[in-house]
Design a protein around this motif. Structure first.
Motif, PDB file in Angstrom:
ATOM      1  N   VAL A  19      59.215  42.108 -19.455  1.00  0.00           N
ATOM      2  CA  VAL A  19      58.221  41.166 -19.970  1.00  0.00           C
ATOM      3  C   VAL A  19      57.298  40.737 -18.835  1.00  0.00           C
ATOM      4  CG1 VAL A  19      57.881  38.947 -21.105  1.00  0.00           C
ATOM      5  CG2 VAL A  19      59.815  40.365 -21.729  1.00  0.00           C
ATOM      6  N   HIS A  20      56.023  40.986 -19.047  1.00  0.00           N
ATOM      7  CA  HIS A  20      54.989  40.563 -18.092  1.00  0.00           C
ATOM      8  C   HIS A  20      54.990  39.038 -18.053  1.00  0.00           C
ATOM      9  CE1 HIS A  20      50.896  39.646 -16.734  1.00  0.00           C
ATOM     10  NE2 HIS A  20      50.964  40.816 -16.102  1.00  0.00           N
ATOM     11  N   PRO A  21      54.755  38.421 -16.895  1.00  0.00           N
ATOM     12  CA  PRO A  21      54.781  36.955 -16.797  1.00  0.00           C
ATOM     13  C   PRO A  21      53.832  36.247 -17.778  1.00  0.00           C
ATOM     14  CG  PRO A  21      54.699  37.919 -14.609  1.00  0.00           C
ATOM     15  CD  PRO A  21      54.537  39.051 -15.582  1.00  0.00           C
ATOM     16  N   GLY A  22      52.741  36.905 -18.162  1.00  0.00           N
ATOM     17  CA  GLY A  22      51.798  36.289 -19.098  1.00  0.00           C
ATOM     18  C   GLY A  22      52.130  36.564 -20.555  1.00  0.00           C
ATOM     19  N   LEU A  23      53.210  37.306 -20.824  1.00  0.00           N
ATOM     20  CA  LEU A  23      53.596  37.694 -22.170  1.00  0.00           C
ATOM     21  C   LEU A  23      54.772  36.849 -22.638  1.00  0.00           C
ATOM     22  CD1 LEU A  23      53.302  39.893 -24.453  1.00  0.00           C
ATOM     23  CD2 LEU A  23      55.065  41.146 -23.228  1.00  0.00           C
ATOM     24  N   PHE A  47      54.920  48.910 -41.796  1.00  0.00           N
ATOM     25  CA  PHE A  47      54.681  47.612 -41.175  1.00  0.00           C
ATOM     26  C   PHE A  47      53.799  47.820 -39.957  1.00  0.00           C
ATOM     27  CE2 PHE A  47      55.681  44.086 -38.321  1.00  0.00           C
ATOM     28  CZ  PHE A  47      55.672  43.002 -39.185  1.00  0.00           C
ATOM     29  N   TYR A  48      52.710  47.094 -39.871  1.00  0.00           N
ATOM     30  CA  TYR A  48      51.785  47.190 -38.746  1.00  0.00           C
ATOM     31  C   TYR A  48      51.951  45.965 -37.858  1.00  0.00           C
ATOM     32  CZ  TYR A  48      49.566  50.969 -41.270  1.00  0.00           C
ATOM     33  OH  TYR A  48      49.323  52.157 -41.919  1.00  0.00           O
ATOM     34  N   ASP A  49      52.333  46.197 -36.618  1.00  0.00           N
ATOM     35  CA  ASP A  49      52.502  45.130 -35.638  1.00  0.00           C
ATOM     36  C   ASP A  49      51.334  45.239 -34.654  1.00  0.00           C
ATOM     37  OD1 ASP A  49      53.378  43.188 -33.882  1.00  0.00           O
ATOM     38  OD2 ASP A  49      55.297  44.164 -33.428  1.00  0.00           O
ATOM     39  N   VAL A  50      50.285  44.467 -34.915  1.00  0.00           N
ATOM     40  CA  VAL A  50      49.097  44.494 -34.068  1.00  0.00           C
ATOM     41  C   VAL A  50      49.305  43.497 -32.925  1.00  0.00           C
ATOM     42  CG1 VAL A  50      46.601  44.212 -34.036  1.00  0.00           C
ATOM     43  CG2 VAL A  50      47.715  45.082 -36.077  1.00  0.00           C
ATOM     44  N   PHE A  51      48.915  43.865 -31.720  1.00  0.00           N
ATOM     45  CA  PHE A  51      49.212  43.109 -30.499  1.00  0.00           C
ATOM     46  C   PHE A  51      50.736  43.040 -30.348  1.00  0.00           C
ATOM     47  CE2 PHE A  51      45.183  41.346 -32.097  1.00  0.00           C
ATOM     48  CZ  PHE A  51      44.358  41.789 -31.083  1.00  0.00           C
ATOM     49  N   ALA A  52      51.357  44.202 -30.380  1.00  0.00           N
ATOM     50  CA  ALA A  52      52.813  44.324 -30.455  1.00  0.00           C
ATOM     51  C   ALA A  52      53.565  43.750 -29.262  1.00  0.00           C
ATOM     52  CB  ALA A  52      53.198  45.786 -30.644  1.00  0.00           C
ATOM     53  N   GLY A  53      53.015  43.853 -28.076  1.00  0.00           N
ATOM     54  CA  GLY A  53      53.736  43.340 -26.905  1.00  0.00           C
ATOM     55  C   GLY A  53      55.060  44.049 -26.732  1.00  0.00           C
ATOM     56  N   THR A  54      56.163  43.362 -26.955  1.00  0.00           N
ATOM     57  CA  THR A  54      57.492  43.966 -26.814  1.00  0.00           C
ATOM     58  C   THR A  54      57.844  44.854 -28.004  1.00  0.00           C
ATOM     59  OG1 THR A  54      58.553  42.087 -27.872  1.00  0.00           O
ATOM     60  CG2 THR A  54      58.353  42.024 -25.463  1.00  0.00           C
ATOM     61  N   GLY A  55      57.163  44.699 -29.130  1.00  0.00           N
ATOM     62  CA  GLY A  55      57.432  45.492 -30.322  1.00  0.00           C
ATOM     63  C   GLY A  55      58.580  44.976 -31.161  1.00  0.00           C
TER      64      GLY A  55
END
Length: 73
Positions: A19-23, A47-55
């Motif tokens: 995990v990025h510090p800003g996430l 299912f669409y996960d937009v701006f998924a980050g970690t998913g």
């Protein structure tokens, strides 16, 4: 960071991710509320996960019966 799948066929499994510090991954309580609102709309559908980050939201959807998950970052 380890994130736990809340419910479904993968319930209890932990996903390890960097995990990025800003996430900030979606908290467990928020995921529970989201899928409670979606209810039976998830099983059998993509299912669409937009701006998924970690998913983790997409993985949660697959665990709850989504036909597939598209993770878009």
């Amino acid at each position: 960071t380890e994130i736990r799948i809340v419910a479904g066929s993968l319930r209890g499994r932990k996903v390890t991710c960097v995990v990025h510090p800003g996430l900030r991954p979606t908290p467990q309580m928020v995921r529970e509320a989201l899928f409670s609102i979606l209810g039976n709309a998830v099983p059998g559908r993509p299912f669409y996960d937009v701006f998924a980050g970690t998913g983790v939201n997409g993985l949660e959807a697959v665990s709850r019966g989504a036909s597939r998950a598209f993770l878009i970052e």
